[in-house]
Design a protein around this motif. Structure first.
Motif, PDB file in Angstrom:
ATOM      1  N   ALA A 176      28.063  48.982 -38.672  1.00  0.00           N
ATOM      2  CA  ALA A 176      27.094  49.603 -39.575  1.00  0.00           C
ATOM      3  C   ALA A 176      25.707  49.651 -38.941  1.00  0.00           C
ATOM      4  CB  ALA A 176      27.047  48.835 -40.896  1.00  0.00           C
ATOM      5  N   MET A 177      25.341  48.585 -38.227  1.00  0.00           N
ATOM      6  CA  MET A 177      24.028  48.534 -37.585  1.00  0.00           C
ATOM      7  C   MET A 177      23.900  49.597 -36.501  1.00  0.00           C
ATOM      8  SD  MET A 177      23.478  44.394 -37.339  1.00  0.00           S
ATOM      9  CE  MET A 177      21.984  44.538 -36.360  1.00  0.00           C
ATOM     10  N   VAL A 178      24.966  49.808 -35.744  1.00  0.00           N
ATOM     11  CA  VAL A 178      24.947  50.821 -34.685  1.00  0.00           C
ATOM     12  C   VAL A 178      24.782  52.215 -35.288  1.00  0.00           C
ATOM     13  CG1 VAL A 178      26.344  51.966 -32.925  1.00  0.00           C
ATOM     14  CG2 VAL A 178      26.236  49.472 -33.001  1.00  0.00           C
ATOM     15  N   LEU A 179      25.532  52.505 -36.357  1.00  0.00           N
ATOM     16  CA  LEU A 179      25.423  53.813 -37.006  1.00  0.00           C
ATOM     17  C   LEU A 179      24.013  54.046 -37.544  1.00  0.00           C
ATOM     18  CD1 LEU A 179      28.787  54.141 -38.987  1.00  0.00           C
ATOM     19  CD2 LEU A 179      28.120  55.316 -36.886  1.00  0.00           C
ATOM     20  N   GLU A 180      23.424  52.996 -38.125  1.00  0.00           N
ATOM     21  CA  GLU A 180      22.069  53.107 -38.669  1.00  0.00           C
ATOM     22  C   GLU A 180      21.057  53.397 -37.567  1.00  0.00           C
ATOM     23  OE1 GLU A 180      18.819  50.212 -40.910  1.00  0.00           O
ATOM     24  OE2 GLU A 180      20.965  49.773 -41.062  1.00  0.00           O
ATOM     25  N   LYS A 181      21.172  52.693 -36.444  1.00  0.00           N
ATOM     26  CA  LYS A 181      20.243  52.901 -35.327  1.00  0.00           C
ATOM     27  C   LYS A 181      20.399  54.295 -34.733  1.00  0.00           C
ATOM     28  CE  LYS A 181      19.619  48.068 -33.968  1.00  0.00           C
ATOM     29  NZ  LYS A 181      18.171  48.069 -34.264  1.00  0.00           N
ATOM     30  N   ILE A 182      21.631  54.770 -34.652  1.00  0.00           N
ATOM     31  CA  ILE A 182      21.874  56.121 -34.135  1.00  0.00           C
ATOM     32  C   ILE A 182      21.212  57.156 -35.039  1.00  0.00           C
ATOM     33  CG2 ILE A 182      23.666  57.872 -33.781  1.00  0.00           C
ATOM     34  CD1 ILE A 182      25.492  55.618 -32.787  1.00  0.00           C
ATOM     35  N   PHE A 230      17.410  57.021 -34.641  1.00  0.00           N
ATOM     36  CA  PHE A 230      17.026  57.467 -33.300  1.00  0.00           C
ATOM     37  C   PHE A 230      16.988  58.989 -33.230  1.00  0.00           C
ATOM     38  CE2 PHE A 230      18.351  58.893 -29.037  1.00  0.00           C
ATOM     39  CZ  PHE A 230      17.290  58.405 -28.289  1.00  0.00           C
ATOM     40  N   PHE A 231      18.034  59.621 -33.720  1.00  0.00           N
ATOM     41  CA  PHE A 231      18.100  61.077 -33.620  1.00  0.00           C
ATOM     42  C   PHE A 231      17.167  61.774 -34.607  1.00  0.00           C
ATOM     43  CE2 PHE A 231      22.221  60.300 -31.447  1.00  0.00           C
ATOM     44  CZ  PHE A 231      21.957  61.027 -30.300  1.00  0.00           C
ATOM     45  N   THR A 232      17.049  61.259 -35.838  1.00  0.00           N
ATOM     46  CA  THR A 232      16.184  61.934 -36.817  1.00  0.00           C
ATOM     47  C   THR A 232      14.714  61.837 -36.437  1.00  0.00           C
ATOM     48  OG1 THR A 232      16.182  59.933 -38.200  1.00  0.00           O
ATOM     49  CG2 THR A 232      17.773  61.669 -38.752  1.00  0.00           C
ATOM     50  N   GLU A 233      14.308  60.739 -35.800  1.00  0.00           N
ATOM     51  CA  GLU A 233      12.902  60.553 -35.464  1.00  0.00           C
ATOM     52  C   GLU A 233      12.561  61.018 -34.049  1.00  0.00           C
ATOM     53  OE1 GLU A 233      10.705  59.720 -37.675  1.00  0.00           O
ATOM     54  OE2 GLU A 233      12.255  59.449 -39.192  1.00  0.00           O
ATOM     55  N   THR A 234      13.490  60.851 -33.100  1.00  0.00           N
ATOM     56  CA  THR A 234      13.193  61.158 -31.700  1.00  0.00           C
ATOM     57  C   THR A 234      13.695  62.537 -31.285  1.00  0.00           C
ATOM     58  OG1 THR A 234      13.435  58.790 -31.238  1.00  0.00           O
ATOM     59  CG2 THR A 234      13.339  60.268 -29.343  1.00  0.00           C
ATOM     60  N   PHE A 235      14.903  62.873 -31.696  1.00  0.00           N
ATOM     61  CA  PHE A 235      15.494  64.171 -31.353  1.00  0.00           C
ATOM     62  C   PHE A 235      16.009  64.852 -32.624  1.00  0.00           C
ATOM     63  CE2 PHE A 235      16.151  61.517 -27.538  1.00  0.00           C
ATOM     64  CZ  PHE A 235      15.435  62.274 -26.612  1.00  0.00           C
ATOM     65  N   PRO A 236      15.097  65.251 -33.515  1.00  0.00           N
ATOM     66  CA  PRO A 236      15.532  65.818 -34.794  1.00  0.00           C
ATOM     67  C   PRO A 236      16.376  67.081 -34.653  1.00  0.00           C
ATOM     68  CG  PRO A 236      13.167  66.154 -34.448  1.00  0.00           C
ATOM     69  CD  PRO A 236      13.625  65.196 -33.407  1.00  0.00           C
ATOM     70  N   PHE A 237      16.173  67.842 -33.570  1.00  0.00           N
ATOM     71  CA  PHE A 237      16.956  69.064 -33.394  1.00  0.00           C
ATOM     72  C   PHE A 237      18.430  68.735 -33.170  1.00  0.00           C
ATOM     73  CE2 PHE A 237      15.485  67.746 -29.240  1.00  0.00           C
ATOM     74  CZ  PHE A 237      16.575  67.935 -28.405  1.00  0.00           C
ATOM     75  N   ILE A 238      18.707  67.571 -32.543  1.00  0.00           N
ATOM     76  CA  ILE A 238      20.099  67.150 -32.358  1.00  0.00           C
ATOM     77  C   ILE A 238      20.697  66.757 -33.710  1.00  0.00           C
ATOM     78  CG2 ILE A 238      21.620  65.426 -31.308  1.00  0.00           C
ATOM     79  CD1 ILE A 238      19.796  65.372 -28.910  1.00  0.00           C
ATOM     80  N   TRP A 239      19.887  66.051 -34.530  1.00  0.00           N
ATOM     81  CA  TRP A 239      20.364  65.704 -35.869  1.00  0.00           C
ATOM     82  C   TRP A 239      20.654  66.968 -36.674  1.00  0.00           C
ATOM     83  CZ3 TRP A 239      22.835  62.633 -38.787  1.00  0.00           C
ATOM     84  CH2 TRP A 239      22.751  62.741 -40.176  1.00  0.00           C
ATOM     85  N   GLY A 240      19.822  67.987 -36.523  1.00  0.00           N
ATOM     86  CA  GLY A 240      20.061  69.246 -37.219  1.00  0.00           C
ATOM     87  C   GLY A 240      21.395  69.856 -36.832  1.00  0.00           C
ATOM     88  N   TRP A 241      21.749  69.745 -35.545  1.00  0.00           N
ATOM     89  CA  TRP A 241      23.038  70.260 -35.075  1.00  0.00           C
ATOM     90  C   TRP A 241      24.186  69.424 -35.643  1.00  0.00           C
ATOM     91  CZ3 TRP A 241      26.588  67.816 -31.696  1.00  0.00           C
ATOM     92  CH2 TRP A 241      27.655  68.625 -31.286  1.00  0.00           C
ATOM     93  N   VAL A 242      24.028  68.094 -35.623  1.00  0.00           N
ATOM     94  CA  VAL A 242      25.066  67.204 -36.163  1.00  0.00           C
ATOM     95  C   VAL A 242      25.284  67.475 -37.648  1.00  0.00           C
ATOM     96  CG1 VAL A 242      25.620  64.784 -36.685  1.00  0.00           C
ATOM     97  CG2 VAL A 242      24.673  65.402 -34.452  1.00  0.00           C
ATOM     98  N   TYR A 243      24.210  67.813 -38.360  1.00  0.00           N
ATOM     99  CA  TYR A 243      24.269  68.030 -39.807  1.00  0.00           C
ATOM    100  C   TYR A 243      24.906  69.370 -40.166  1.00  0.00           C
ATOM    101  CZ  TYR A 243      22.605  67.419 -44.632  1.00  0.00           C
ATOM    102  OH  TYR A 243      22.522  67.243 -45.990  1.00  0.00           O
TER     103      TYR A 243
END
Length: 370
Positions: free
Chosen positions: A48-54, A57-70
């Motif tokens: 759970a901790m790993v998923l939370e950190k991931i 990390f992506f929403t704050e540092t690489f939000p465009f990657i999170w947008g693709w994942v979403y």
């Protein structure tokens, strides 16, 4: 008395606030025995901790990657993996269910929804599963065949669910469930006095606690440079670095500046201002709508925030400032009355949609069919 277990996570502020608002409504009704639990704390472990950190990390540092994942395209590949993920982290949740014996479990986030769905398929939970949304769009990753009832914030969610084959009896449109304190009248004079604002002057509230540091500072700087006179109040939450930088800015003859830090009674503060500047988070927007405030949304990350923003902009519930300069310009136009904002229409759209039912009535009627 109907026993209800409410599960949320703390990954998203809106997810937790929605759960807390549901809990408060159920307790106040006197018709439910309710319990609320943070699923992340309940199933706290390395996975759970790993998923939370991931996620962060992506929403704050690489939000465009999170947008693709979403995106829905990626969901096609990730949805089949949900049972496998759930099989790694359900034991503590199961122990809680066995101890509390809820008739209904309400989930405000997809992780606990997945766990309870998994338990239902294995015959380890025989009660009802309800999903409550905290955004202004719909995502297939939130949906499970084992869900007995979806609580929709807006009518469009119910329409889309029907198109996906969800039976009407599994749907209830409740509107966004906000804390009742935002629905109570507070005089502008009393509210302004509490926060050392002048009730006779226009005021703008900047909600900056979760916004990027430089974005928030630049927004306030552009507001201070505006030729239109108004007061500026900034809520920085627990972001001490942001608070420190903003305190270095100086007010101008046209603009008083109040840096407020963490505020526990924002419903009072909203009663003292004329415009809110915020990210497009579900509950925050609903709270402002409940207070009748025009809203300027900005700094929307790809993914759920962008989808929320598009809905709000399309229905004239909020105005979109693409950068700090646009935000300041929109504030000026709102204060001058140069743009239209229908607060009654906004209220009807997301707080009390046509044909909506109360949370307690939706659950009571649903439970009668157990």
């Amino acid at each position: 008395m109907i026993k209800v277990l409410i599960l949320h996570t703390s990954v998203g502020h809106g997810i937790k606030i929605t759960a807390q608002n549901i809990y408060a409504r159920l307790v106040k009704s006197g018709r439910f025995e309710a319990r609320i639990e943070d699923f992340q704390e309940l199933e706290r472990g390395m996975f759970a901790m790993v998923l939370e950190k991931i996620y962060f990390f992506f929403t704050e540092t690489f939000p465009f990657i999170w947008g693709w994942v979403y995106s829905e395209r990626v969901a096609t590949f990730t949805i089949p993996l949900r049972p496998l993920i759930s099989s790694f982290k359900y034991k503590r949740t199961l122990k809680l269910i066995e101890k509390f014996e809820p008739d209904i479990i309400i989930s405000t986030e997809t992780s606990p929804t997945g766990i309870v769905s998994y338990l239902k398929t294995r015959g380890l939970y025989s009660g009802k599963l309800v999903v409550a949304f905290s955004d202004y769009h719909l995502h297939r990753f939130w949906l499970y065949d084992e869900v007995d009832l979806y609580l929709c914030n807006i009518g469009e969610q119910a329409i889309e669910l029907k198109k996906l084959g969800v039976a009407p009896e599994r749907l209830a449109v409740t509107g966004m469930i906000v804390s009742e304190k935002y629905l109570q009248k507070v005089s502008r004079e009393d509210a302004a006095k509490k926060f050392a604002l002048d009730s006779r002057k226009k005021a703008v509230l900047v909600s900056g606690g979760r916004r990027g540091l430089q974005a928030s500072v630049q927004i306030v700087m552009d507001l201070l440079a505006s030729p239109v006179p108004f007061q500026i109040a900034v809520v920085t939450g627990k972001n001490e670095e942001l608070k420190k930088q903003l305190e270095e800015l100086k007010p101008t003859p046209e603009h008083d500046l109040k840096i407020l830090g963490y505020v526990t009674d924002q419903e009072v503060l909203m009663s003292a201002v004329d415009v809110l500047i915020s990210k497009p988070g579900g509950p925050t927007i609903a709270e402002a709508v409940a207070k009748g405030l025009p809203i300027v949304v900005t700094d929307a990350h790809p993914g759920h925030e962008t989808l929320n923003m598009k809905y709000l902009e399309r229905h004239n519930i909020a105005f979109h400032g693409r950068n700090p300069a646009e935000v300041a310009k929109l504030v000026e136009m709102i204060l001058r009355g140069e743009v239209k904002y229908d607060k009654a229409e906004a209220f009807e759209k997301i707080i009390k949609p046509k044909g909506s039912v109360s949370l307690t009535d939706a659950l009571s009627r649903f439970n009668m069919n157990l």
